[in-house]
Design a protein around this motif. Structure first.
Motif, mmCIF file in Angstrom:
data_model
loop_
_atom_site.group_PDB
_atom_site.id
_atom_site.type_symbol
_atom_site.label_atom_id
_atom_site.label_comp_id
_atom_site.label_asym_id
_atom_site.label_seq_id
_atom_site.Cartn_x
_atom_site.Cartn_y
_atom_site.Cartn_z
ATOM 1 N N LEU A 168 0.833 -1.212 0.000
ATOM 2 C CA LEU A 168 0.000 0.000 0.000
ATOM 3 C C LEU A 168 0.862 1.255 0.000
ATOM 4 N N ALA A 169 2.065 1.142 0.564
ATOM 5 C CA ALA A 169 2.963 2.299 0.600
ATOM 6 C C ALA A 169 3.672 2.484 -0.736
ATOM 7 N N SER A 170 3.609 1.465 -1.592
ATOM 8 C CA SER A 170 4.274 1.566 -2.888
ATOM 9 C C SER A 170 3.298 2.149 -3.904
ATOM 10 N N LYS A 171 3.582 3.395 -4.339
ATOM 11 C CA LYS A 171 2.686 4.072 -5.279
ATOM 12 C C LYS A 171 2.556 3.261 -6.573
ATOM 13 N N GLN A 172 3.689 2.677 -6.971
ATOM 14 C CA GLN A 172 3.713 1.889 -8.212
ATOM 15 C C GLN A 172 2.737 0.705 -8.117
ATOM 16 N N ALA A 173 2.780 0.019 -6.974
ATOM 17 C CA ALA A 173 1.924 -1.161 -6.811
ATOM 18 C C ALA A 173 0.451 -0.767 -6.700
ATOM 19 N N VAL A 174 0.176 0.295 -5.906
ATOM 20 C CA VAL A 174 -1.226 0.718 -5.731
ATOM 21 C C VAL A 174 -1.793 1.237 -7.050
ATOM 22 N N ASP A 175 -0.985 2.032 -7.770
ATOM 23 C CA ASP A 175 -1.447 2.541 -9.073
ATOM 24 C C ASP A 175 -1.744 1.390 -10.027
ATOM 25 N N SER A 176 -0.878 0.391 -10.029
ATOM 26 C CA SER A 176 -1.088 -0.724 -10.962
ATOM 27 C C SER A 176 -2.345 -1.512 -10.568
ATOM 28 N N MET A 177 -2.576 -1.619 -9.250
ATOM 29 C CA MET A 177 -3.802 -2.310 -8.798
ATOM 30 C C MET A 177 -5.044 -1.529 -9.191
ATOM 31 N N GLN A 178 -4.988 -0.217 -8.946
ATOM 32 C CA GLN A 178 -6.148 0.629 -9.283
ATOM 33 C C GLN A 178 -6.446 0.542 -10.776
ATOM 34 N N ARG A 179 -5.371 0.627 -11.580
ATOM 35 C CA ARG A 179 -5.557 0.559 -13.041
ATOM 36 C C ARG A 179 -6.125 -0.795 -13.442
ATOM 37 N N ALA A 180 -5.596 -1.851 -12.835
ATOM 38 C CA ALA A 180 -6.073 -3.208 -13.162
ATOM 39 C C ALA A 180 -7.553 -3.344 -12.804
ATOM 40 N N ILE A 181 -7.943 -2.784 -11.656
ATOM 41 C CA ILE A 181 -9.356 -2.861 -11.241
ATOM 42 C C ILE A 181 -10.229 -2.063 -12.203
ATOM 43 N N GLU A 182 -9.752 -0.863 -12.560
ATOM 44 C CA GLU A 182 -10.533 -0.008 -13.466
ATOM 45 C C GLU A 182 -10.778 -0.679 -14.817
ATOM 46 N N THR A 183 -9.791 -1.446 -15.294
ATOM 47 C CA THR A 183 -9.928 -2.020 -16.641
ATOM 48 C C THR A 183 -10.576 -3.410 -16.643
ATOM 49 N N LEU A 184 -10.981 -3.891 -15.459
ATOM 50 C CA LEU A 184 -11.670 -5.192 -15.437
ATOM 51 C C LEU A 184 -13.020 -5.071 -16.140
ATOM 52 N N PRO A 185 -13.471 -6.139 -16.795
ATOM 53 C CA PRO A 185 -14.832 -6.139 -17.327
ATOM 54 C C PRO A 185 -15.829 -5.921 -16.181
ATOM 55 N N ALA A 186 -16.967 -5.299 -16.488
ATOM 56 C CA ALA A 186 -17.934 -4.930 -15.445
ATOM 57 C C ALA A 186 -18.309 -6.097 -14.534
ATOM 58 N N THR A 187 -18.490 -7.283 -15.115
ATOM 59 C CA THR A 187 -18.933 -8.427 -14.308
ATOM 60 C C THR A 187 -17.874 -8.859 -13.290
ATOM 61 N N LEU A 188 -16.607 -8.650 -13.639
ATOM 62 C CA LEU A 188 -15.528 -9.005 -12.711
ATOM 63 C C LEU A 188 -15.313 -7.890 -11.702
ATOM 64 N N LYS A 189 -15.401 -6.657 -12.210
ATOM 65 C CA LYS A 189 -15.132 -5.506 -11.342
ATOM 66 C C LYS A 189 -16.130 -5.439 -10.186
ATOM 67 N N GLU A 190 -17.411 -5.673 -10.489
ATOM 68 C CA GLU A 190 -18.424 -5.501 -9.432
ATOM 69 C C GLU A 190 -18.223 -6.513 -8.290
ATOM 70 N N VAL A 191 -17.814 -7.743 -8.629
ATOM 71 C CA VAL A 191 -17.609 -8.715 -7.544
ATOM 72 C C VAL A 191 -16.358 -8.393 -6.723
ATOM 73 N N LEU A 192 -15.302 -7.945 -7.407
ATOM 74 C CA LEU A 192 -14.062 -7.606 -6.693
ATOM 75 C C LEU A 192 -14.278 -6.396 -5.771
ATOM 76 N N ILE A 193 -14.993 -5.411 -6.278
ATOM 77 C CA ILE A 193 -15.240 -4.206 -5.473
ATOM 78 C C ILE A 193 -16.066 -4.565 -4.240
ATOM 79 N N LEU A 194 -17.129 -5.330 -4.468
ATOM 80 C CA LEU A 194 -18.001 -5.656 -3.334
ATOM 81 C C LEU A 194 -17.298 -6.574 -2.337
ATOM 82 N N ARG A 195 -16.687 -7.636 -2.836
ATOM 83 C CA ARG A 195 -16.119 -8.651 -1.928
ATOM 84 C C ARG A 195 -14.809 -8.202 -1.289
ATOM 85 N N ASP A 196 -13.862 -7.742 -2.116
ATOM 86 C CA ASP A 196 -12.518 -7.460 -1.586
ATOM 87 C C ASP A 196 -12.326 -6.009 -1.158
ATOM 88 N N VAL A 197 -12.765 -5.070 -2.008
ATOM 89 C CA VAL A 197 -12.536 -3.659 -1.651
ATOM 90 C C VAL A 197 -13.467 -3.253 -0.511
#
Lengths: 236, 90
Positions: A168-197
């Motif tokens: 979480l302290a690594s900007k590179q890692a957090v940015d890459s995670m955020q970008r990866a989440i943003e580009t997930l297909p809607a069906t995958l993104k909604e489950v990840l956001i609800l369950r994990d985030v």
């Protein structure tokens, strides 16, 4: 959205085969904490409303982004959702959890807005695909033949001394995670956001999205693997 | 001499199977027997332990991603609407 829709969202988890007259003991979908906050809300406690907003606003924004074009529209949809929540609060009977009820209103409004703006089609064109036949982990990373078939050919490399705090302290890692989440297909993104985030229980996610637990884990695993792969690439 | 896998590894799930079950294993929702098999595999496979640890880390970091809050003006608007609809005196 009218009052009937709000009520129907609340009752979506009910067994239609049971006559309302037979439901003498009303099953409550509320946790103890939600029960307390609901009582405070119904007594007009503004502090309780602030707590509710702080608790769920993030999830609502991230979920709304699944259906509408940009952040600005998502903010509007979430604001409309809060308005509907305020107006319908006295009709909410606690048959589903407060979160399920609020997210249900959000999904309804966001879909409606997305359809009205006809932007959901545009999104689909840019979304990365989610083929049902795809394996979460790239099959080429495993041995294909021989005695060791199915075992790692290209195993993941350790992320040296990584802990959640360090990541979480690594900007590179957090940015890459955020970008990866943003580009997930809607069906995958909604489950990840609800369950994990947002930490919603698996059962509640299934209820909210009207999917089976099997389907939830197929989607969730693909989503987590794509995010893991993005961090793996970012950390080199 | 060719390096063959021990028989007990052959009878268990492969790394590919274990990687496919990682999310259910982490959420502790696999059937008991499958859970034990995955656990045994992990005990003997360093690569799968790394994979599982990375997946767990992704879940934990996702939970710690920054929260988002409404803008001050939106919050004020919502508070006013709430007060209007739910004021104790209304």
């Amino acid at each position: 959205m009218n009052a009937d829709t709000v009520t129907s969202i609340e009752s979506m988890s009910h067994n239609p085969s049971i006559s309302p007259k037979l439901q003498v003991v009303k099953p409550s979908g509320l946790t103890k904490a939600e029960d307390t906050i609901l009582a405070r809300l119904k007594h007009g406690d503004e502090g309780a409303f602030d707590e509710l907003v702080n608790q769920h606003h993030s999830a609502l924004i991230r979920m709304a982004m699944n259906y509408v074009a940009d952040r600005e529209v998502a903010e509007e949809v979430v604001q409309d959702t809060w308005m509907a929540v305020i107006e319908s609060l006295n009709r909410f009977e606690g048959r589903s959890s407060l979160r399920t009820w609020i997210c249900g209103i959000l999904i309804h409004k966001a879909k409606d807005r997305g359809v009205r703006e006809k932007r959901h089609t545009t999104f689909s064109a840019f979304e990365s695909s989610d083929d049902d036949n795809d394996e979460a982990v790239d099959p080429s990373r495993f041995q294909q033949t021989g005695d060791w078939a199915g075992h790692w050919a290209f195993p993941p490399q350790p992320w040296d001394d990584q802990t959640p705090e360090k990541l979480l302290a690594s900007k590179q890692a957090v940015d890459s995670m955020q970008r990866a989440i943003e580009t997930l297909p809607a069906t995958l993104k909604e489950v990840l956001i609800l369950r994990d985030v947002e930490g919603v229980e698996a059962k509640e996610v299934c209820e909210l999205l009207k999917i089976t637990e099997t389907n939830l884990y197929v989607r969730l695993h693909r989503a987590r693997e794509r995010v893991r792969a993005a961090v793996e690439t970012a950390l080199g | 001499m060719k390096d063959h896998r021990p028989q007990w590894i052959q009878s268990g799930p492969s790394c590919r199977n274990v990687a496919g079950l990682a999310s259910e294993y982490l959420d502790d929702c696999l059937p008991v027997l499958t859970n034990v098999r995955v656990g045994l595999h992990l005990a003997s496979c360093a690569d799968c332990r790394i994979y599982m640890k990375q997946m767990a880390l992704v879940c934990e970091v996702a939970a710690g991603l920054p929260k988002q809050y409404p803008s001050p003006i939106t919050r004020l608007r919502l508070r006013q609407h709430f007060a209007c609809c739910h004021s104790p005196s209304s």
